[in-house]
Design a protein around this motif. Sequence first.
Motif, short mmCIF file in Angstrom:
data_model
loop_
_atom_site.label_atom_id
_atom_site.label_comp_id
_atom_site.label_asym_id
_atom_site.label_seq_id
_atom_site.Cartn_x
_atom_site.Cartn_y
_atom_site.Cartn_z
N LEU A 75 9.24 -5.06 11.75
CA LEU A 75 8.12 -4.17 11.01
C LEU A 75 6.71 -4.53 12.03
CD1 LEU A 75 9.09 -3.82 7.74
CD2 LEU A 75 9.31 -1.86 9.18
N LEU B 234 15.54 -0.48 5.31
CA LEU B 234 13.78 -0.68 4.75
C LEU B 234 14.18 -0.39 3.24
CD1 LEU B 234 11.99 1.41 8.05
CD2 LEU B 234 12.10 -1.66 7.12
N THR C 267 -2.56 6.60 -4.26
CA THR C 267 -4.04 5.55 -4.17
C THR C 267 -5.41 5.94 -3.51
OG1 THR C 267 -2.86 5.36 -2.29
CG2 THR C 267 -1.94 3.49 -3.80
N GLN D 228 0.82 -1.09 0.45
CA GLN D 228 -0.07 -0.27 0.22
C GLN D 228 1.25 0.96 0.04
OE1 GLN D 228 -3.39 0.33 -0.08
NE2 GLN D 228 -3.96 -1.54 0.30
N ARG D 229 2.22 0.83 0.49
CA ARG D 229 2.73 2.35 0.48
C ARG D 229 3.88 1.72 1.32
NH1 ARG D 229 0.86 6.53 5.20
NH2 ARG D 229 2.24 5.28 6.37
N VAL D 230 5.03 2.67 1.12
CA VAL D 230 6.77 1.87 0.91
C VAL D 230 7.12 2.90 1.83
CG1 VAL D 230 8.95 1.96 0.72
CG2 VAL D 230 7.25 1.03 -1.37
N HIS D 231 6.77 3.87 2.58
CA HIS D 231 7.63 4.79 3.65
C HIS D 231 6.60 5.52 3.91
CE1 HIS D 231 10.43 7.90 4.72
NE2 HIS D 231 9.73 8.55 3.67
N PRO D 232 6.16 5.79 5.21
CA PRO D 232 6.27 4.71 6.46
C PRO D 232 5.42 2.96 5.68
CG PRO D 232 5.18 6.07 7.25
CD PRO D 232 5.22 7.03 5.96
N ARG E 80 1.30 -1.71 9.86
CA ARG E 80 0.85 -0.29 9.69
C ARG E 80 1.70 1.05 10.56
NH1 ARG E 80 -0.61 4.45 9.74
NH2 ARG E 80 -2.33 5.43 9.63
N LEU F 90 3.00 0.56 4.32
CA LEU F 90 1.55 0.07 4.62
C LEU F 90 1.48 -1.19 3.79
CD1 LEU F 90 -1.01 2.82 3.80
CD2 LEU F 90 -0.20 2.22 6.05
N ARG G 22 19.38 14.43 14.63
CA ARG G 22 18.09 13.38 13.57
C ARG G 22 19.33 12.28 13.58
NH1 ARG G 22 13.34 13.22 13.63
NH2 ARG G 22 12.97 14.24 15.92
N LYS G 23 19.19 11.37 12.33
CA LYS G 23 19.80 10.16 12.30
C LYS G 23 21.20 10.48 11.82
CE LYS G 23 15.57 7.72 10.37
NZ LYS G 23 14.72 7.36 9.28
N PRO H 84 8.25 11.12 14.68
CA PRO H 84 7.57 11.70 13.73
C PRO H 84 9.29 12.74 13.22
CG PRO H 84 6.61 12.64 15.49
CD PRO H 84 7.46 11.94 15.69
N VAL H 85 8.93 12.77 11.28
CA VAL H 85 10.56 13.20 10.99
C VAL H 85 10.22 14.63 11.22
CG1 VAL H 85 10.37 11.06 9.31
CG2 VAL H 85 8.41 13.03 8.74
N HIS I 123 2.65 5.01 11.46
CA HIS I 123 2.33 6.57 10.75
C HIS I 123 3.17 7.45 10.54
CE1 HIS I 123 -0.39 4.78 13.72
NE2 HIS I 123 -1.37 6.03 12.61
N TRP I 124 4.54 7.81 11.29
CA TRP I 124 5.55 8.03 11.33
C TRP I 124 7.18 7.10 10.53
CZ3 TRP I 124 4.48 12.77 10.70
CH2 TRP I 124 3.63 13.44 11.61
N ALA I 125 7.70 8.16 9.78
CA ALA I 125 8.74 7.20 8.58
C ALA I 125 10.01 7.74 9.27
CB ALA I 125 9.34 8.20 7.42
N ASP I 126 10.05 7.98 10.84
CA ASP I 126 11.72 8.23 11.41
C ASP I 126 11.24 6.53 12.45
OD1 ASP I 126 13.56 7.59 13.52
OD2 ASP I 126 13.73 9.67 13.87
N ILE I 127 11.88 5.43 11.92
CA ILE I 127 11.21 3.73 11.91
C ILE I 127 12.81 3.47 12.32
CG2 ILE I 127 9.81 1.69 12.46
CD1 ILE I 127 8.82 2.99 10.19
N CYS J 209 7.72 12.25 3.75
CA CYS J 209 6.89 12.26 5.15
C CYS J 209 6.70 11.06 4.69
CB CYS J 209 6.06 12.90 5.73
SG CYS J 209 7.19 14.52 6.26
N HIS J 210 5.39 10.55 3.75
CA HIS J 210 5.50 9.90 2.62
C HIS J 210 5.06 9.35 1.52
CE1 HIS J 210 2.40 12.22 0.79
NE2 HIS J 210 2.48 12.79 1.81
N SER J 211 5.74 7.94 0.58
CA SER J 211 5.50 7.67 -0.64
C SER J 211 4.63 8.52 -1.29
CB SER J 211 5.52 6.60 -0.35
OG SER J 211 6.65 5.57 0.06
N ASP K 269 11.82 4.41 -1.19
CA ASP K 269 10.58 4.24 -1.79
C ASP K 269 11.65 5.97 -2.79
OD1 ASP K 269 9.17 4.24 -4.17
OD2 ASP K 269 7.57 5.40 -2.29
N SER L 260 2.48 7.40 -3.47
CA SER L 260 1.52 6.62 -3.84
C SER L 260 0.16 6.27 -2.71
CB SER L 260 2.44 4.80 -3.54
OG SER L 260 2.59 4.51 -2.27
N MET L 261 0.59 7.31 -1.81
CA MET L 261 -0.24 7.84 -0.48
C MET L 261 -1.31 8.63 -0.99
SD MET L 261 -1.16 6.57 2.61
CE MET L 261 -2.01 7.23 3.45
#
Lengths: 411, 160
Positions: A233, B62, B93, A65-69, A93, A71, B30-31, A197-198, A95-99, B85-87, B65, B89-90
């Motif tokens: 994960l 990981l 889709t 569903q989603r690579v980043h973060p 699943r 799903l 940060r990282k 959170p990122v 929520h935030w990308a800093d895993i 923050c997110h792909s 993307d 694809s969010m």
Amino acid sequence: MDNFDAELASETSRRRFLRHAALGTAGLAAAPALAQQLVDLKLPGGNAERPMTSAFPGKGSMILQRVHPPLLETPMDVFDKSVFTPNDQFFVRWHWADIPTSIDVETFRLNVFGHVNRPLSISLAQLLRLPRVEMAAVNQCSGNSRGLFQPRVAGAQWGNGAMGNAKWLGVRLRDVLDLAGVKTGAVQVRFGALDQPVVADAPDFEKALDIDHARDGEVMIAFGMNGEQLPLLNGFPCRLIVPGWYSTYWVKMLNSIEVLPGPDDQYWMAKAYKIPATPGANVAPGARDFPTVPINRMIPRSWMTSLPDGQTIAYEASIPVGGIAMGGDCGVAKVDVSSDGGRTWYRTTLGADEGRYSFRRWDGRVPLRRGANPIMVRCWNTNGVAQPMKPIWNPGGFMRGNIETTTIIAA
Amino acid sequence: MKTPSPGIMAAGLIGLTGIILVSIGAPSSRKAPAPISETSEPAPPTSVSARGFSLASTSVDLPVDDATYPDGPHADVINANCTSCHSASMALTQPALSADQWKATVTKMREVYKAPVAEKDVDAIVAYLTAMPSQKAAPATGKAQDPDPKVAPDVSGGTG
């Protein structure tokens, strides 16, 4: 539990340490071919094709569903093989990308603090020595099946596979709270995790349970999943298990347990994951300004898994059908199946009872007509709640639980 | 994650400062960049065990993307603002949503989730999102509750 070193509870320092701890090689992820094949989730209105992927650590073939973060959704055929979902195909699943991608089991600490007499910083070695419990329980996303809502709503466009069932091994949250000594006047317990959170000032993902719920002896801190450690994960090294409640409360990579003298008024409890305070969380599409409450207990659901939706088979007078059911916040009482749109229902046989919060297998037989056969499954739970025929609607796309239909073409 | 009380924090700092400084060197918020090379064989993962159950340290990579939003008016703006923050694809889709729904979503990303999106870019992002091919999908068909295509903005806080 000999000595809990309260001084190790320095959250800031510990988290920074974990983030920088180098375990083995830490090279950049090679960009593997993510898309292997496409699957059609058959969401109403289209835009329903998703790639399959095996590119995620600890994970086999999943719907991307989603690579980043991440799903990742479990394909429905997985649920036909066992009532227990394999760890490598259990949905994911975040929520935030800093895993955190590295967890050191020697330095990890689970901190218990707030409205307690003795703040604790518990090592995993200590956690493993506490009294153990094991329980089968379904972990289902609040928004599982959101993509099936009509009218469609924004959010992760899950089919039915944002759920899984596992045997969770761990310790009672109550035992850990009792070690810390909850002070009089405690109202809720808030759970936080290693993911972040990122962006600065964004709301960190934290969830809370009422103190009586947290101490009910069922809520667990799990470090084992189907006999193994959790995939990273899915929340390695430990996550909260809240049997009968939606997954939003099952905080992954749990490292913070904060006892509160009042209700949690932060974003993830006060604003997000809210459902209409109406029967079945149902409102008319387009409704606004209705009162809301935090999502909570699950409801009964069931699916046919023995054949995929839309499958064409050679005509027979009747066929065996089977699948899974869940009672939600209690056990499964019975499952009926229909192949004529709900006019005629047939009893099914339930499989082994693995516990009231587990999936339960059902098997039965239905007659077929030539052409399309809408096969419906209906679960009653042990509280006497049955799945309704009519879908609900709410703007968050939460808590779908109506009778689902799998169409089989007999040619 | 709430910070523990100042007392605990102070005690923790005293107890751990030495270890942490040796272990991690200069902290950053940060990282840290990943080491470019490792010259020695990685040590086997450490583990802890008790009462017949073991937990082994885990380190994973990981997938990254690098997919971007397809070409279209204002693709440069959405690619600059909405991929960290997110792909992509969010958004790609999502079902067909109204301009108001998209605007509410972008506003939520800015105001609630603190996405560093300039206010002047919001209209361009919404214009891109509403013009995506997926937004012209056939209206939903089905038997659910006589769907009304006009949907109020999400008051549930969403996610899940």
